[in-house]
Design a protein around this motif. Structure first.
Motif, PDB file in Angstrom:
ATOM      1  N   ALA A  81     -55.565  27.820  91.493  1.00 57.16           N
ATOM      2  CA  ALA A  81     -56.845  27.282  91.017  1.00 57.16           C
ATOM      3  C   ALA A  81     -57.994  27.744  91.917  1.00 57.16           C
ATOM      4  O   ALA A  81     -59.055  28.150  91.431  1.00 57.16           O
ATOM      5  CB  ALA A  81     -56.788  25.761  90.945  1.00 57.16           C
ATOM      6  N   LEU A 109     -51.264  29.500  86.093  1.00 65.92           N
ATOM      7  CA  LEU A 109     -50.630  28.266  86.567  1.00 65.92           C
ATOM      8  C   LEU A 109     -49.197  28.161  86.059  1.00 65.92           C
ATOM      9  O   LEU A 109     -48.295  27.769  86.803  1.00 65.92           O
ATOM     10  CB  LEU A 109     -51.455  27.051  86.142  1.00 65.92           C
ATOM     11  N   ILE A 165     -55.315  20.100  82.022  1.00 65.94           N
ATOM     12  CA  ILE A 165     -56.579  20.456  82.658  1.00 65.94           C
ATOM     13  C   ILE A 165     -57.716  19.921  81.791  1.00 65.94           C
ATOM     14  O   ILE A 165     -57.801  20.236  80.602  1.00 65.94           O
ATOM     15  CB  ILE A 165     -56.722  21.984  82.793  1.00 65.94           C
ATOM     16  N   TYR A 184     -60.437  19.084  86.394  1.00 64.42           N
ATOM     17  CA  TYR A 184     -59.409  18.151  86.859  1.00 64.42           C
ATOM     18  C   TYR A 184     -58.072  18.650  86.351  1.00 64.42           C
ATOM     19  O   TYR A 184     -57.864  18.795  85.144  1.00 64.42           O
ATOM     20  CB  TYR A 184     -59.690  16.744  86.333  1.00 64.42           C
ATOM     21  N   LEU A 185     -57.168  18.954  87.274  1.00 63.48           N
ATOM     22  CA  LEU A 185     -55.826  19.413  86.933  1.00 63.48           C
ATOM     23  C   LEU A 185     -54.850  18.312  87.324  1.00 63.48           C
ATOM     24  O   LEU A 185     -54.843  17.858  88.471  1.00 63.48           O
ATOM     25  CB  LEU A 185     -55.477  20.691  87.705  1.00 63.48           C
ATOM     26  N   ASN A 186     -54.048  17.877  86.363  1.00 64.88           N
ATOM     27  CA  ASN A 186     -53.082  16.822  86.630  1.00 64.88           C
ATOM     28  C   ASN A 186     -51.698  17.292  86.200  1.00 64.88           C
ATOM     29  O   ASN A 186     -51.458  17.538  85.017  1.00 64.88           O
ATOM     30  CB  ASN A 186     -53.445  15.537  85.885  1.00 64.88           C
ATOM     31  N   LEU A 194     -48.855  20.167  82.815  1.00 65.88           N
ATOM     32  CA  LEU A 194     -50.075  20.313  83.604  1.00 65.88           C
ATOM     33  C   LEU A 194     -51.244  20.282  82.621  1.00 65.88           C
ATOM     34  O   LEU A 194     -51.373  21.169  81.774  1.00 65.88           O
ATOM     35  CB  LEU A 194     -50.069  21.618  84.396  1.00 65.88           C
ATOM     36  N   LEU A 215     -56.951  18.733  91.951  1.00 62.89           N
ATOM     37  CA  LEU A 215     -55.567  18.834  91.491  1.00 62.89           C
ATOM     38  C   LEU A 215     -54.826  17.601  91.979  1.00 62.89           C
ATOM     39  O   LEU A 215     -54.872  17.272  93.167  1.00 62.89           O
ATOM     40  CB  LEU A 215     -54.890  20.092  92.042  1.00 62.89           C
ATOM     41  N   LEU A 251     -50.044  25.613  93.271  1.00 59.02           N
ATOM     42  CA  LEU A 251     -50.970  25.438  92.156  1.00 59.02           C
ATOM     43  C   LEU A 251     -52.416  25.394  92.652  1.00 59.02           C
ATOM     44  O   LEU A 251     -53.315  25.947  92.010  1.00 59.02           O
ATOM     45  CB  LEU A 251     -50.628  24.175  91.366  1.00 59.02           C
ATOM     46  N   SER A 252     -52.633  24.752  93.777  1.00 63.62           N
ATOM     47  CA  SER A 252     -53.972  24.694  94.359  1.00 63.62           C
ATOM     48  C   SER A 252     -54.469  26.092  94.715  1.00 63.62           C
ATOM     49  O   SER A 252     -55.640  26.426  94.488  1.00 63.62           O
ATOM     50  CB  SER A 252     -53.966  23.798  95.602  1.00 63.62           C
ATOM     51  N   GLY A 280     -47.732  21.663  94.957  1.00 66.04           N
ATOM     52  CA  GLY A 280     -49.159  21.375  95.035  1.00 66.04           C
ATOM     53  C   GLY A 280     -49.937  22.496  95.702  1.00 66.04           C
ATOM     54  O   GLY A 280     -51.003  22.907  95.233  1.00 66.04           O
TER      55      GLY A 280
END
Length: 151
Positions: A108, A30, A6, A83-85, A4, A125, A104-105, A101
């Motif tokens: 955040a 996270l 960021i 931006y979280l990927n 992950l 995300l 994690l959302s 998702g």
């Protein structure tokens, strides 16, 4: 894997009292959420030894209309962005993707709630599951989390 990453505007590295965020705390929260994820069979979604959460401030940035690029009086910029990927290997179900998702959302959103209420900030995300064309791993971390079964 999973990793992950960021990316964020550097104004978020300011103290919380100055409109910033504790990005280290976000990374830890996270990672904890990732360790808690289980699939439909109740098995961990991610191997503990593979979890990586890394955060990087952007050296340069422009957000939206860039109208806050040079604020007067030395105040922090008004526009922030995160931006979280999450990149994970293939093979997990759509339901698992959605559950991860959402989890994690939620982390955040809770972390950034005070900032979202106080100033313009965007939080995105995304989860990517890719077709790797090359994948090499060298790690001494995984054995730390694979304990022999007690007999």
């Amino acid at each position: 894997m999973p990793h992950l990453v960021i990316l964020y505007t550097p104004d978020l590295d300011r103290p919380v009292a100055q409109g910033g965020s504790d990005m280290g705390a976000l990374c830890r929260a996270l990672a904890a959420a990732m360790r808690q994820q289980v699939d439909e069979a109740g098995k961990p979604v991610f191997p503990t030894g593979g979890i990586r959460v890394l955060a990087y401030p952007a050296a340069h940035h422009a957000v939206a209309d860039d109208s806050d690029a040079a604020p007067a009086g030395g105040t922090p910029p008004g526009y922030g962005f995160v931006y979280l990927n999450l990149r994970m290997g293939r093979g997990r179900s759509a339901a698992t993707h959605q559950a991860v998702g959402q989890a994690l959302s939620a982390v955040a959103k809770a972390h950034f709630a005070p900032l979202l209420a106080a100033r313009p900030i965007g939080v995105t995300l995304q989860i990517d599951e890719g077709l790797e064309v090359f994948d090499a791993k060298h790690s001494s971390l995984h054995p730390l989390f694979h304990k022999p079964a007690q007999g």
